[in-house]
Design a protein around this motif. Sequence first.
Motif, PDB file in Angstrom:
ATOM      1  N   LEU A   8      -7.211   3.523   5.104  1.00 43.81           N
ATOM      2  CA  LEU A   8      -6.166   4.230   4.368  1.00 43.81           C
ATOM      3  C   LEU A   8      -5.218   3.243   3.700  1.00 43.81           C
ATOM      4  CD1 LEU A   8      -5.008   7.048   3.742  1.00 43.81           C
ATOM      5  CD2 LEU A   8      -3.659   6.838   5.821  1.00 43.81           C
ATOM      6  N   ILE A   9      -4.948   2.135   4.363  1.00 45.95           N
ATOM      7  CA  ILE A   9      -4.061   1.107   3.818  1.00 45.95           C
ATOM      8  C   ILE A   9      -4.789   0.290   2.751  1.00 45.95           C
ATOM      9  CG2 ILE A   9      -2.739  -0.979   4.371  1.00 45.95           C
ATOM     10  CD1 ILE A   9      -1.530   1.620   5.511  1.00 45.95           C
ATOM     11  N   SER A  28      -7.428   0.963   0.978  1.00 51.96           N
ATOM     12  CA  SER A  28      -7.883   1.706  -0.208  1.00 51.96           C
ATOM     13  C   SER A  28      -6.732   2.111  -1.123  1.00 51.96           C
ATOM     14  CB  SER A  28      -8.677   2.939   0.208  1.00 51.96           C
ATOM     15  OG  SER A  28      -7.842   3.852   0.879  1.00 51.96           O
ATOM     16  N   SER A  29      -5.504   1.929  -0.670  1.00 53.30           N
ATOM     17  CA  SER A  29      -4.349   2.286  -1.504  1.00 53.30           C
ATOM     18  C   SER A  29      -3.540   1.051  -1.895  1.00 53.30           C
ATOM     19  CB  SER A  29      -3.459   3.294  -0.770  1.00 53.30           C
ATOM     20  OG  SER A  29      -2.940   2.738   0.415  1.00 53.30           O
ATOM     21  N   ASP A  79      -6.584  -0.745   8.269  1.00 55.51           N
ATOM     22  CA  ASP A  79      -7.004   0.648   8.255  1.00 55.51           C
ATOM     23  C   ASP A  79      -7.471   0.972   6.835  1.00 55.51           C
ATOM     24  OD1 ASP A  79      -6.625   3.552   7.696  1.00 55.51           O
ATOM     25  OD2 ASP A  79      -5.852   3.603   9.741  1.00 55.51           O
ATOM     26  N   SER A 131       0.839  -1.193   0.000  1.00 51.72           N
ATOM     27  CA  SER A 131       0.000   0.000   0.000  1.00 51.72           C
ATOM     28  C   SER A 131       0.871   1.239   0.000  1.00 51.72           C
ATOM     29  CB  SER A 131      -0.912   0.019   1.226  1.00 51.72           C
ATOM     30  OG  SER A 131      -1.867  -0.994   1.147  1.00 51.72           O
ATOM     31  N   CYS A 132       0.371   2.265  -0.660  1.00 50.60           N
ATOM     32  CA  CYS A 132       1.026   3.571  -0.689  1.00 50.60           C
ATOM     33  C   CYS A 132      -0.006   4.588  -0.195  1.00 50.60           C
ATOM     34  CB  CYS A 132       1.497   3.914  -2.093  1.00 50.60           C
ATOM     35  SG  CYS A 132       2.721   2.773  -2.748  1.00 50.60           S
ATOM     36  N   PRO A 133      -0.156   4.703   1.131  1.00 46.61           N
ATOM     37  CA  PRO A 133      -1.164   5.619   1.674  1.00 46.61           C
ATOM     38  C   PRO A 133      -1.014   7.033   1.120  1.00 46.61           C
ATOM     39  CG  PRO A 133      -0.224   4.286   3.413  1.00 46.61           C
ATOM     40  CD  PRO A 133       0.606   4.037   2.179  1.00 46.61           C
ATOM     41  N   HIS A 134      -2.158   7.668   0.919  1.00 46.39           N
ATOM     42  CA  HIS A 134      -2.249   9.040   0.403  1.00 46.39           C
ATOM     43  C   HIS A 134      -1.977   9.133  -1.098  1.00 46.39           C
ATOM     44  CE1 HIS A 134      -2.612  10.268   4.547  1.00 46.39           C
ATOM     45  NE2 HIS A 134      -1.456   9.670   4.818  1.00 46.39           N
TER      46      HIS A 134
END
Length: 109
Positions: free
Chosen positions: A56-57, A59-60, A54, A11-14
Amino acid sequence: EDASPFILNISCPHYKPEVIVHDLETKGIYISTKSACSSKKVEISHTLQAMHLDPLISSSALRLSFSHLTTKQELDIFLDALKDTLNRIKKQRYLQLKERTVNYLLENY
């Protein structure tokens, strides 16, 4: 035991995973955001949901597939390309924010 040793999820958050995927495609590197059987679905994969990650994790998430023929050199090429892609996206975001800020200041002062 029931997992493939050739599939890695990172994952690449943001960062929007689709943007990363498309930028890497321009470099001849093909990864995905989902498994083939869930590629038409918009929501987060049931596997990632079951892991209670999470949002954020999850979804990326990016899905990387390897084989027993994958070389260290190919991994290094991928890592360099991913680093370049993330830096390019970060720079584009900065320039967009800077432009919006300048426009706001010009319009309001």
